[in-house]
Design a protein around this motif. Structure first.
Motif, PDB file in Angstrom:
ATOM      1  N   ALA A 543       0.838  -1.209   0.000  1.00  0.00           N
ATOM      2  CA  ALA A 543       0.000   0.000   0.000  1.00  0.00           C
ATOM      3  C   ALA A 543       0.868   1.251   0.000  1.00  0.00           C
ATOM      4  O   ALA A 543       0.572   2.233  -0.686  1.00  0.00           O
ATOM      5  N   LEU A 544       1.954   1.228   0.772  1.00  0.00           N
ATOM      6  CA  LEU A 544       2.836   2.399   0.828  1.00  0.00           C
ATOM      7  C   LEU A 544       3.471   2.676  -0.529  1.00  0.00           C
ATOM      8  O   LEU A 544       3.479   3.827  -0.998  1.00  0.00           O
ATOM      9  N   ILE A 545       4.012   1.644  -1.179  1.00  0.00           N
ATOM     10  CA  ILE A 545       4.666   1.856  -2.473  1.00  0.00           C
ATOM     11  C   ILE A 545       3.650   2.319  -3.513  1.00  0.00           C
ATOM     12  O   ILE A 545       3.924   3.242  -4.304  1.00  0.00           O
ATOM     13  N   ALA A 546       2.450   1.722  -3.515  1.00  0.00           N
ATOM     14  CA  ALA A 546       1.412   2.139  -4.464  1.00  0.00           C
ATOM     15  C   ALA A 546       1.016   3.592  -4.221  1.00  0.00           C
ATOM     16  O   ALA A 546       0.784   4.353  -5.178  1.00  0.00           O
ATOM     17  N   TYR A 547       0.942   3.983  -2.963  1.00  0.00           N
ATOM     18  CA  TYR A 547       0.564   5.366  -2.631  1.00  0.00           C
ATOM     19  C   TYR A 547       1.620   6.353  -3.122  1.00  0.00           C
ATOM     20  O   TYR A 547       1.295   7.392  -3.718  1.00  0.00           O
ATOM     21  N   LEU A 548       2.884   6.061  -2.883  1.00  0.00           N
ATOM     22  CA  LEU A 548       3.948   6.958  -3.339  1.00  0.00           C
ATOM     23  C   LEU A 548       3.915   7.115  -4.853  1.00  0.00           C
ATOM     24  O   LEU A 548       4.102   8.222  -5.377  1.00  0.00           O
ATOM     25  N   GLU A 549       3.667   6.027  -5.549  1.00  0.00           N
ATOM     26  CA  GLU A 549       3.605   6.100  -7.016  1.00  0.00           C
ATOM     27  C   GLU A 549       2.404   6.914  -7.473  1.00  0.00           C
ATOM     28  O   GLU A 549       2.486   7.683  -8.435  1.00  0.00           O
ATOM     29  N   SER A 550       1.272   6.785  -6.764  1.00  0.00           N
ATOM     30  CA  SER A 550       0.061   7.510  -7.167  1.00  0.00           C
ATOM     31  C   SER A 550       0.155   9.003  -6.881  1.00  0.00           C
ATOM     32  O   SER A 550      -0.542   9.796  -7.506  1.00  0.00           O
ATOM     33  N   GLN A 551       1.019   9.384  -5.930  1.00  0.00           N
ATOM     34  CA  GLN A 551       1.156  10.794  -5.554  1.00  0.00           C
ATOM     35  C   GLN A 551       2.373  11.465  -6.187  1.00  0.00           C
ATOM     36  O   GLN A 551       2.823  12.516  -5.717  1.00  0.00           O
ATOM     37  N   ASP A 552       2.899  10.859  -7.248  1.00  0.00           N
ATOM     38  CA  ASP A 552       4.065  11.410  -7.935  1.00  0.00           C
ATOM     39  C   ASP A 552       5.262  11.513  -6.991  1.00  0.00           C
ATOM     40  O   ASP A 552       6.045  12.459  -7.047  1.00  0.00           O
ATOM     41  N   ALA A 554       7.260   8.661  -6.554  1.00  0.00           N
ATOM     42  CA  ALA A 554       7.951   7.390  -6.821  1.00  0.00           C
ATOM     43  C   ALA A 554       9.459   7.513  -6.656  1.00  0.00           C
ATOM     44  O   ALA A 554      10.141   6.495  -6.475  1.00  0.00           O
ATOM     45  N   GLU A 555      10.004   8.730  -6.676  1.00  0.00           N
ATOM     46  CA  GLU A 555      11.454   8.885  -6.518  1.00  0.00           C
ATOM     47  C   GLU A 555      11.935   8.364  -5.165  1.00  0.00           C
ATOM     48  O   GLU A 555      13.080   7.919  -5.027  1.00  0.00           O
ATOM     49  N   PHE A 556      11.043   8.386  -4.150  1.00  0.00           N
ATOM     50  CA  PHE A 556      11.437   7.882  -2.835  1.00  0.00           C
ATOM     51  C   PHE A 556      11.360   6.361  -2.770  1.00  0.00           C
ATOM     52  O   PHE A 556      11.795   5.763  -1.784  1.00  0.00           O
ATOM     53  N   ALA A 557      10.783   5.749  -3.786  1.00  0.00           N
ATOM     54  CA  ALA A 557      10.777   4.291  -3.898  1.00  0.00           C
ATOM     55  C   ALA A 557      11.706   3.833  -5.016  1.00  0.00           C
ATOM     56  O   ALA A 557      11.769   2.641  -5.309  1.00  0.00           O
ATOM     57  N   ASP A 558      12.417   4.786  -5.623  1.00  0.00           N
ATOM     58  CA  ASP A 558      13.292   4.480  -6.751  1.00  0.00           C
ATOM     59  C   ASP A 558      14.709   4.246  -6.254  1.00  0.00           C
ATOM     60  O   ASP A 558      15.332   5.161  -5.686  1.00  0.00           O
ATOM     61  N   PRO A 559      15.236   3.048  -6.419  1.00  0.00           N
ATOM     62  CA  PRO A 559      16.598   2.783  -5.948  1.00  0.00           C
ATOM     63  C   PRO A 559      17.634   3.741  -6.532  1.00  0.00           C
ATOM     64  O   PRO A 559      18.630   4.037  -5.883  1.00  0.00           O
ATOM     65  N   ARG A 591      11.216  18.966   0.555  1.00  0.00           N
ATOM     66  CA  ARG A 591      10.282  20.110   0.536  1.00  0.00           C
ATOM     67  C   ARG A 591       9.249  19.945  -0.570  1.00  0.00           C
ATOM     68  O   ARG A 591       8.049  20.156  -0.361  1.00  0.00           O
ATOM     69  N   ALA A 592       9.717  19.571  -1.752  1.00  0.00           N
ATOM     70  CA  ALA A 592       8.799  19.397  -2.879  1.00  0.00           C
ATOM     71  C   ALA A 592       7.831  18.241  -2.611  1.00  0.00           C
ATOM     72  O   ALA A 592       6.638  18.323  -2.944  1.00  0.00           O
ATOM     73  N   ALA A 593       8.313  17.181  -1.980  1.00  0.00           N
ATOM     74  CA  ALA A 593       7.465  16.026  -1.695  1.00  0.00           C
ATOM     75  C   ALA A 593       6.376  16.379  -0.693  1.00  0.00           C
ATOM     76  O   ALA A 593       5.210  15.987  -0.853  1.00  0.00           O
ATOM     77  N   VAL A 594       6.737  17.104   0.356  1.00  0.00           N
ATOM     78  CA  VAL A 594       5.746  17.489   1.368  1.00  0.00           C
ATOM     79  C   VAL A 594       4.683  18.395   0.751  1.00  0.00           C
ATOM     80  O   VAL A 594       3.489  18.268   1.056  1.00  0.00           O
ATOM     81  N   ALA A 595       5.099  19.293  -0.137  1.00  0.00           N
ATOM     82  CA  ALA A 595       4.126  20.171  -0.798  1.00  0.00           C
ATOM     83  C   ALA A 595       3.124  19.344  -1.606  1.00  0.00           C
ATOM     84  O   ALA A 595       1.916  19.642  -1.594  1.00  0.00           O
ATOM     85  N   ARG A 596       3.599  18.302  -2.293  1.00  0.00           N
ATOM     86  CA  ARG A 596       2.680  17.454  -3.052  1.00  0.00           C
ATOM     87  C   ARG A 596       1.752  16.674  -2.134  1.00  0.00           C
ATOM     88  O   ARG A 596       0.568  16.491  -2.423  1.00  0.00           O
ATOM     89  N   LEU A 597       2.293  16.195  -1.018  1.00  0.00           N
ATOM     90  CA  LEU A 597       1.476  15.433  -0.080  1.00  0.00           C
ATOM     91  C   LEU A 597       0.375  16.297   0.536  1.00  0.00           C
ATOM     92  O   LEU A 597      -0.735  15.828   0.785  1.00  0.00           O
TER      93      LEU A 597
END
Length: 744
Positions: A543-552, A554-559, A591-597
């Motif tokens: 669920a966590l990985i799917a959520y990150l991908e859906s919220q743009d 995915a870079e935090f799940a990208d090796p 910062r950019a990630a939190v703004a999107r969240l």
């Protein structure tokens, strides 16, 4: 004025005393307990205007994110205050300090930060202890260097710590507030989880396909053998995109041609030599121990650390499989101490120079090898790993394995058929391992099939063919060993060609020292579960990985993202890049990630999570962004409760017909009056309360932090031993003071 040696841990301090012998009297030798200073929690940086929970913690709110400390704060760990004070008193009179941290970037930082904490301004030297046996300790102290030389290592460790804090604290809070359930994220942890999630999904969505391999049974004057059909091309009808034969009729037609006279169109017989494998790095040892013994990555690291502290092997947290050329002369001494069988001793040649001896390929550390100290009395995992380590060293001084590689092409029925084989000439170093095969030598079964000696032009006779049905297989589930290998070779999981090429040469996920703890952390946080040797992602992890991908996000799940950051950390450690380049890049990304969240959707409950329910509502007891999520008890099926996204804000809520009910364990306020006790050891200035247990034994309780203490044995008006805290169970939400243990 004395010279003070600060070792990383007590076992290292003992080894230094023993190694220095009589010279130890010239030093004051003390030690840390690993990191005895720790990064401050976010509450230390948030303004006092942030509302607090019933337990005095500041509420988790989206409006306070991101938290970016302008000046970083560190505090002593609770259980290390006395030791820190002891070190501080020694530093007051020291004119020289020797940093004896582990020989890596964390070992550098954890001593340096103590010196910085006390603002020590005297001379500081560095001892680089690659092993803790007497000879290596003496050599290391004879080659002391300026501690300043290792400043880049300290900067890299600090940058790693701060970057992990910024990613973990901000994104964990943001996703948790959005979801109503605790979802920790991490710079290395989350992309590692993504590797497993994507592998599991690929396995579950895999559709097997049939394909065919065609073999001819051939008879030669020197014996029979099997030959496999070699198609002239695989891009035509009857073949799939991978070049596999998928047409059954074509396969049967080819098999029908495998009869009658034929000839050997080409035969090659070449003598080959194979040197012993390189000695182990930590990840290489973790891979073999996982496959052979079923050991977890953490078990391997802990066992190697124990062997290191027992002085029988060198430093374990190494990514290198090579050895310094100047250590080659130590071989006779080390080999004499090892349990080499008599049949092997006669084959040893200490003058042999294996390719492992290569200064150009040495990193901060060398491969894990024996030190030459006695290893008597080892058992269990220690004995198993030591056996692997000492044999990998002994094999370097044994002859190469020699064999004959055989290859034949046969013309039969108008088609070409290929047969390969191998004939052993001299087992060489393989004698040491008996019938046990090593991962490095596991090869194609067909290459090991018997093949008689042939000559080009020889006549053969086809005695019939057979089309064997085979099936494509999904990728294998990750194990500790294969996941460690994947983290070490992350380029294999990156699609972008440019990034793949760059990462192949440089990067991995995490380091040799941290990969095992990353896997353990994913299991403890219920993102992964173990099934035998296999690591499998849970519904929560997916669920966590799917959520990150859906919220743009995915870079935090990208090796590749974390691997590039690891590149920067390596550059900082080598002094090529300032630490601020990494920390600034991480901060900008967060910062950019939190703004999107803040603008994005909430994280829905895991599909098929079993224990979790999709209901998420605003928390009736909190204000702001807090939500409560309906969860099912793990121990009582059908019993539901509600948990607040503001951790520790209040007790769990009962379930009232699908809606949040009253808090569990709601108590009336304690209005009793207590006598004042000594000030709390943690909340300076806050007086404890003199209380009594149910059996009448006196103790002190802090009304602010709830810490509890026995009275001091010699002076009951002072604080004595603190009551231990219960360790939280996996997935638990709070840590509460436990019952007091009986005093001896």
């Amino acid at each position: 004025m004395p010279t003070v040696i600060i070792a990383e841990k007590p076992s290292m301090a003992r080894a230094i005393r023993e190694g220095l012998g009589a010279q130890a009297r010239n030093y004051e030798i003390t030690n840390a307990f690993g990191h005895i200073l720790e990064q401050a929690e976010p509450d230390a940086y948030l303004p006092d205007s942030v509302p607090k929970t019933a337990k005095g913690k500041k509420v988790w709110r989206m409006e306070d994110l991101p938290i970016m400390p302008a000046e970083w704060k560190k505090f002593p760990k609770r259980d290390a205050k006395d030791q820190l004070q002891k070190i501080g008193s020694l530093l007051k009179t020291a004119d020289t300090v020797i940093n004896a941290g582990d020989p890596d970037r964390e070992g550098q930082l954890l001593i340096d930060e103590i010196l910085e904490h006390f603002r020590y301004r005297g001379r500081v030297q560095r001892v680089w202890l690659k092993a803790l046996d007497t000879e290596n300790v003496r050599k290391a102290f004879a080659a002391l260097e300026s501690n300043e030389k290792y400043r880049p290592l300290r900067d890299a460790a600090e940058a790693r710590s701060q970057s992990d804090w910024v990613v973990g604290m901000n994104l964990s809070r943001a996703v948790t507030v959005k979801s109503g359930d605790l979802f920790p994220l991490g710079r290395v942890q989350t992309p590692t989880l993504a590797l497993v999630v994507r592998r599991d999904l690929a396995i579950e969505h895999f559709v097997p396909r049939d394909y065919f391999e065609v073999f001819a049974q051939c008879q030669h004057a020197n014996g029979a053998f099997l030959a496999k059909w070699e198609p002239r091309g695989t891009d035509g009808p009857g073949f799939d995109e991978e070049g596999r034969l998928i047409d059954r009729k074509l396969a049967d037609a080819i098999a029908a041609k495998a009869s009658g006279p034929g000839r050997v169109s080409r035969f090659e017989s070449r003598e080959q030599k194979q040197a012993a494998p390189l000695p182990f790095s930590l990840s290489a040892l973790q891979k073999v121990a996982s496959a052979r013994f079923g050991m977890s990555a953490q078990q391997v690291l802990d066992t190697c650390q124990a062997l290191y502290e027992k002085k029988v092997t060198t430093y374990p947290r190494t990514d290198c499989r090579y050895l310094p050329e100047e250590q080659h002369s130590d071989a006779p001494r080390i080999l004499r101490a090892l349990p080499v069988p008599d049949a092997i001793k006669g084959m040893l040649d200490t003058g042999r120079k294996h390719a492992a001896w290569n200064n150009a390929k040495i990193t901060a550390h060398n491969a894990i090898i024996p030190t030459g100290q006695s290893a008597a009395g080892l058992g269990g995992d220690e004995a198993r790993l030591f056996d692997l380590i000492w044999k990998s060293y002994v094999a370097l001084f044994l002859p190469k394995y020699r064999y004959r590689s055989l290859s034949a092409l046969v013309d039969l029925g108008g088609e070409t058929w290929k047969a390969t084989g191998r004939q052993d000439i001299d087992p060489g170093w393989k004698r040491l391992y008996g019938n046990i095969s090593l991962d490095e030598e596991e090869g194609d079964d067909e290459a090991r099939a018997p093949l008689p000696v042939l000559q080009t032009g020889d006549a053969v006779r086809g005695q019939g063919g057979q089309a064997q049905v085979k099936q494509t297989k999904p990728p294998a589930r990750f194990t500790d060993g294969s996941l460690i290998e994947a983290m070490s070779n992350i380029h294999k999981f990156v699609e972008d060609p440019a990034a793949k090429a760059r990462l192949k040469e440089t990067s991995g996920l995490g380091t040799e020292a941290t990969r095992a703890s990353t896997i353990e952390g994913l299991i403890q946080r219920q993102y992964l579960q173990k099934k035998g040797k296999q690591l499998i992602s849970t519904a929560k992890g997916r669920a966590l990985i799917a959520y990150l991908e859906s919220q743009d996000l995915a870079e935090f799940a990208d090796p590749a993202t974390t691997a590039r950051w690891e590149d920067l950390l390596s550059a900082v450690a080598e002094g090529r890049v300032p630490a601020e380049k990494l920390t600034a890049a991480v901060a900008d990304t967060v910062r950019a990630a939190v703004a999107r969240l803040k603008q994005g959707a909430a994280l829905a409950a895991p599909a098929g999570g079993g224990k979790q329910n999709a209901a998420t509502l605003p928390c009736p007891l909190c204000k702001g962004d807090a939500t409560v999520r309906r969860l099912e008890s793990k121990t009582k099926k059908g019993l539901f409760f509600w948990a607040c996204s503001n951790q520790d804000a209040h007790p769990l809520l009962a379930d009232d017909h699908g809606k949040p009910g009253e808090p569990f364990g709601t108590r009336q306020p304690d209005n009793r009056t207590y006598d004042k006790g000594p000030d709390c050891a943690h909340c300076h200035g806050t007086a404890t309360q003199a209380r009594a247990t149910s059996t009448g034994k006196p103790y002190y309780r802090c009304p602010s932090c709830s810490a509890a203490f026995w009275p001091d044995r010699d002076d009951p008006l002072k604080l004595g031993t603190e009551w231990p805290k219960q360790e939280p169970a996996s997935g638990s939400r709070t840590v509460r003071a436990g019952k007091p243990r009986k005093r001896a």
